[in-house]
Enzyme design. Structure first.
Site, mmCIF file in Angstrom:
data_model
loop_
_atom_site.group_PDB
_atom_site.id
_atom_site.type_symbol
_atom_site.label_atom_id
_atom_site.label_comp_id
_atom_site.label_asym_id
_atom_site.label_seq_id
_atom_site.Cartn_x
_atom_site.Cartn_y
_atom_site.Cartn_z
ATOM 1 C CG HIS A 169 -1.719 1.200 1.488
ATOM 2 N ND1 HIS A 169 -3.085 1.240 1.295
ATOM 3 C CD2 HIS A 169 -1.368 2.442 1.928
ATOM 4 C CE1 HIS A 169 -3.535 2.451 1.597
ATOM 5 N NE2 HIS A 169 -2.511 3.200 1.991
ATOM 6 C CD GLU A 170 1.683 3.321 3.815
ATOM 7 O OE1 GLU A 170 1.675 4.380 3.161
ATOM 8 O OE2 GLU A 170 0.781 3.025 4.617
ATOM 9 C CG HIS A 173 0.086 6.020 -0.674
ATOM 10 N ND1 HIS A 173 -1.087 6.470 -1.218
ATOM 11 C CD2 HIS A 173 -0.220 5.549 0.562
ATOM 12 C CE1 HIS A 173 -2.078 6.276 -0.346
ATOM 13 N NE2 HIS A 173 -1.578 5.710 0.735
ATOM 14 C CD GLU A 237 -4.811 6.537 1.702
ATOM 15 O OE1 GLU A 237 -4.484 5.344 1.869
ATOM 16 O OE2 GLU A 237 -4.052 7.497 1.926
ATOM 17 C CG ASP A 241 -6.715 0.171 0.654
ATOM 18 O OD1 ASP A 241 -5.702 0.260 1.371
ATOM 19 O OD2 ASP A 241 -7.832 0.614 0.998
ATOM 20 C CG HIS A 303 -7.545 6.040 4.734
ATOM 21 N ND1 HIS A 303 -7.176 7.178 5.412
ATOM 22 C CD2 HIS A 303 -6.409 5.394 4.415
ATOM 23 C CE1 HIS A 303 -5.853 7.218 5.480
ATOM 24 N NE2 HIS A 303 -5.360 6.157 4.887
ATOM 25 N NE ARG A 309 -8.082 1.110 3.795
ATOM 26 C CZ ARG A 309 -7.037 1.695 4.367
ATOM 27 N NH1 ARG A 309 -7.191 2.314 5.531
ATOM 28 N NH2 ARG A 309 -5.853 1.662 3.806
#
Ligand SMILES: [Zn+2]
Length: 341
Positions: A169-170, A173, A237, A241, A303, A309
């Site tokens: 996920h990070e 980004h 976000e 995800d 988010h 999610r």
């Protein structure tokens, strides 16, 4: 108060008492595996032109990772040096003035200095993780390297499904609707060709539409209408995800190729390792919230609410549909799926 203003002192104490360095080694290895997977997925995408694709691969490789705690914790006197000038006594007021003065000085002291790409912006005891656009770096503090996100000795399927998907996920980004505007050093730069940008925007529209169609029925009564999600403000976000979970799954499959298959869990023999991966992914998003907090989340948070999610990400996953035998056209395996990374 102490964890807010003396956060790195609290973090130091937390790390010394509770953090196992084995978790740091495992997390570093997992970051490396998922980053390699991300780069290899980028090199395979057919919708980027070769030049833009190469720059994207370079950006993934150049991403700095901070795991557990800052390196300067190794020096035993570093904490005293860090908080030099702060005086703590019996007066709460004076303590607050001293700490505020320290924090403002700390910010001003960085003026006109080159950006430190290894700086920590949250303390090591925090249960969170982040990608920093300005430095192209990802940070996973010691606080998140514990159950239910991570635990040594449990099947790697669970670790990859939970902390692995967060690492993915990070990293993603760096390539979402905001991250795509900065280069490998974190400087604002236009490195996308026009045609690749156009295709990217079309793909992003798929996510905007998908999440924009999700209902939040818990809020209907409060707002006297059928409440829908905002697919525009949550797109970054949601992309993170989706990309994160997919890259973590692919990295897990590669891990199994050389490390061998995970053992099944006693009492949970009926679940395959792939199914455990998805259970690990969904488990970390279990939450209970009041209608008021859900409303605030839907109106202001970038988010999606946790239920979405999970639902939104897994409905786009062919691997999920395969692992759980979801029929094509069923709610968790729709015909049309969104995919960027
Ligand atoms: Zn995020």
């Amino acid at each position: 108060m102490a964890s807010g203003s003396l956060s790195f002192a609290v973090g130091y104490s937390y790390v010394n008492q509770f953090f196992d360095n084995e978790a740091k080694r495992s997390a570093l290895q997992m970051v490396e595996n998922i980053r390699m997977q991300f780069s290899s997925s980028v090199s395979d995408v057919d919708w980027m032109d070769p030049i833009t694709r190469k720059i994207a691969e370079d950006k993934a490789q150049a991403m700095k990772e901070m795991i557990g705690y800052p390196d300067w914790y190794a020096n035993k006197s570093a904490l005293e040096v860090y908080y030099k000038g702060v005086s703590i006594g019996r007066s709460h007021f004076r303590n607050v003035v001293s700490l505020r003065t320290f924090l403002v000085h700390q910010i001003l002291s960085k003026l006109r200095l080159p950006t430190d790409r290894t700086e920590w912006f949250i303390s090591p005891d925090t249960v969170n993780a982040y990608y920093n656009h300005q430095t192209n770096s990802i940070t996973f503090p010691a606080g998140i390297l514990q159950p239910p996100f991570f635990s040594k000795g449990r099947p790697e399927a669970l670790n990859y499904g939970s902390i692995g998907a967060m690492i993915g996920h990070e990293i993603t980004h760096g390539f979402d609707d905001i991250g795509r505007h900065s280069d490998k050093y974190g400087n604002l730069a236009q490195w996308w060709s026009k045609s690749t940008t156009d295709t990217y925007l079309e793909k992003a529209q798929c996510f905007i539409h998908q999440y924009g169609m999700y209902r939040v029925p818990e809020l209907d009564e409060m707002l006297h209408t059928e409440v829908m999600m905002n697919g525009v403000t949550t797109q970054g976000e949601n992309m993170a995800d989706n990309g994160g979970m997919r890259q973590a799954f692919l990295a897990y499959k590669k891990y199994v190729e050389h490390a061998g298959s995970d053992k099944r869990l006693p009492g949970l023999h009926q679940f395959s390792p792939e199914q455990l991966f998805f259970l690990g992914f969904a488990t970390v998003w279990c939450e209970s919230s009041t209608k008021e907090s859900l409303l605030q989340e839907v109106l202001t948070d970038s988010h999606s609410p946790h239920r979405l999610r999970v639902q939104g990400t897994l409905a786009n996953s062919q691997d999920f549909a395969h692992a759980w035998n979801c029929h094509t056209g069923s709610p968790m395996n729709p015909q049309d799926k969104c995919l960027i990374w």
